[in-house]
Design an enzyme around this catalytic site. Structure first.
Site, PDB file in Angstrom:
ATOM      1  N   LYS A 200       9.889  52.852  19.177  1.00  0.00           N
ATOM      2  CA  LYS A 200      10.462  51.608  18.603  1.00  0.00           C
ATOM      3  C   LYS A 200      11.439  52.791  18.842  1.00  0.00           C
ATOM      4  CE  LYS A 200      12.219  50.783  13.667  1.00  0.00           C
ATOM      5  NZ  LYS A 200      11.356  51.102  12.333  1.00  0.00           N
ATOM      6  N   LYS A 253       9.365  47.933  20.300  1.00  0.00           N
ATOM      7  CA  LYS A 253      10.784  47.440  18.948  1.00  0.00           C
ATOM      8  C   LYS A 253      11.411  47.776  19.728  1.00  0.00           C
ATOM      9  CE  LYS A 253      12.112  47.236  14.921  1.00  0.00           C
ATOM     10  NZ  LYS A 253      12.088  47.691  13.161  1.00  0.00           N
TER      11      LYS A 253
END
Length: 330
Positions: A200, A253
């Site tokens: 992330k 992400k």
């Protein structure tokens, strides 16, 4: 005499039937996880101004939204809560409240749609008065990794008790997958999966999401725990750790600016790989389409196809309903 080409790849493009026959990547509604926004109140839907077509729903209206998505063939959902500021504190205690908005709604969704898959979010920021994914030291401002694990474990356990099928730790604390796996297993939730946010990134593409849930940090940023956008090898290190710690699925992400990372992770694991087509990526396409600069529908489908082609087995995307409608048309 000119030498004509021997190899003619265009022969495999000469008709729609042949193009479809040899198509290498295909999208279906089975590929989509639909992120949805939950807010307090009753009988309300409020559009997110920076995400045209996306709304925040009270629990009763969210049930209606999920029902519409199920009719389109979408079977997996990721709810994210907007919590009243009065319920937030530095230890995110509301995150484990079984009578709170989030857990009650998860339980209600599973009662009304027992066959859908619910992926819950494990991070402190929706419930934290500091707006960070972990506990903030009040003196130094440091994010306290190991102290945060206890909170994250209790949050995950409460979500499993509410009926979550997949736990999604998005906090990026070190060791959280192993900690959560241990907590779940010791409490008879070994059947509940963990989809780790493996890579992330500290991205500028999250802005509209934070608008939707008012979850931006009150001070500082998230760069001490989310990843540097410049790094790809670091994602493989995080992948190896998540595999060791017991993750069932892994996620990258954002997606669109990190297709190379998706591809690298896919090449280095046998676990299912997911990608999050985030709010800023959605907003850019919608804004360009509203200005007539791109064909919104075609661009949407091309972006989703590119994420799957890069190696994603599933895609969290705000386009899920719209793309499902396009796929249904054929």
């Amino acid at each position: 005499m000119a030498i004509l080409p021997t190899h003619r790849p265009r022969r495999n493009r000469k008709s729609e039937v042949i193009r479809n026959m040899v198509q290498e990547t295909n999208l279906t509604t089975n590929d989509f996880i639909y992120p949805v926004f939950l807010i307090e109140g009753q009988n309300k839907t409020i559009e997110v101004s920076s995400m045209p077509g996306i709304h925040r729903f009270t629990a009763d209206r969210l049930i209606d939204e999920i029902g519409q998505a199920v009719e389109l063939g979408i079977k997996a959902f990721a709810p994210f809560p907007g919590i009243n500021d009065a319920l937030k504190d530095r230890l995110a205690k509301e995150s484990a409240n079984p009578e709170g908005l989030y857990l009650k709604t998860v339980a209600d969704i599973k009662r009304q749609f027992p066959d859908v898959v619910i992926m819950t979010d494990v991070a402190m920021d929706p419930y934290s008065s500091d707006g960070h994914d972990g506990i903030v030291d009040p003196e130094s401002g440091e994010i306290l990794n190991d102290a945060s694990l206890e909170v994250l474990g209790q949050m995950a356990l409460a979500q499993a008790r509410a009926g979550a099928d997949i736990i999604g730790p998005s906090d990026m604390m070190d060791g959280r997958v192993a900690w959560i796996r241990d907590v779940l297993d010791r409490n008879a939730f070994s059947h509940v999966s963990i989809m780790s946010y493996t890579a992330k990134y500290a991205s500028a593409f999250y802005g509209p999401f934070r608008d939707a849930l008012d979850s931006a940090p009150k001070k500082g940023d998230k760069k001490s725990y989310q990843m540097n956008p410049a790094n790809k090898r670091e994602a493989l290190r995080e992948l190896a750790l998540d595999e060791q710690e017991g993750a069932d699925m892994v996620m990258i992400k954002p997606a669109l600016s990190y297709l190379d990372v998706i591809h690298a992770v896919k090449a280095n694991t046998n676990l299912p790989v997911t990608a999050y087509n985030v709010s800023g990526e959605y907003a850019m396409i919608k804004a360009a389409a509203q200005n007539g600069w791109v064909d919104g529908e075609k661009t949407m489908m091309e972006v989703l196809l590119s994420i799957k082609r890069a190696g994603a087995d599933a895609i969290l995307t705000y386009f899920a309903k719209e793309a499902a409608a396009v796929l249904r048309r054929g």
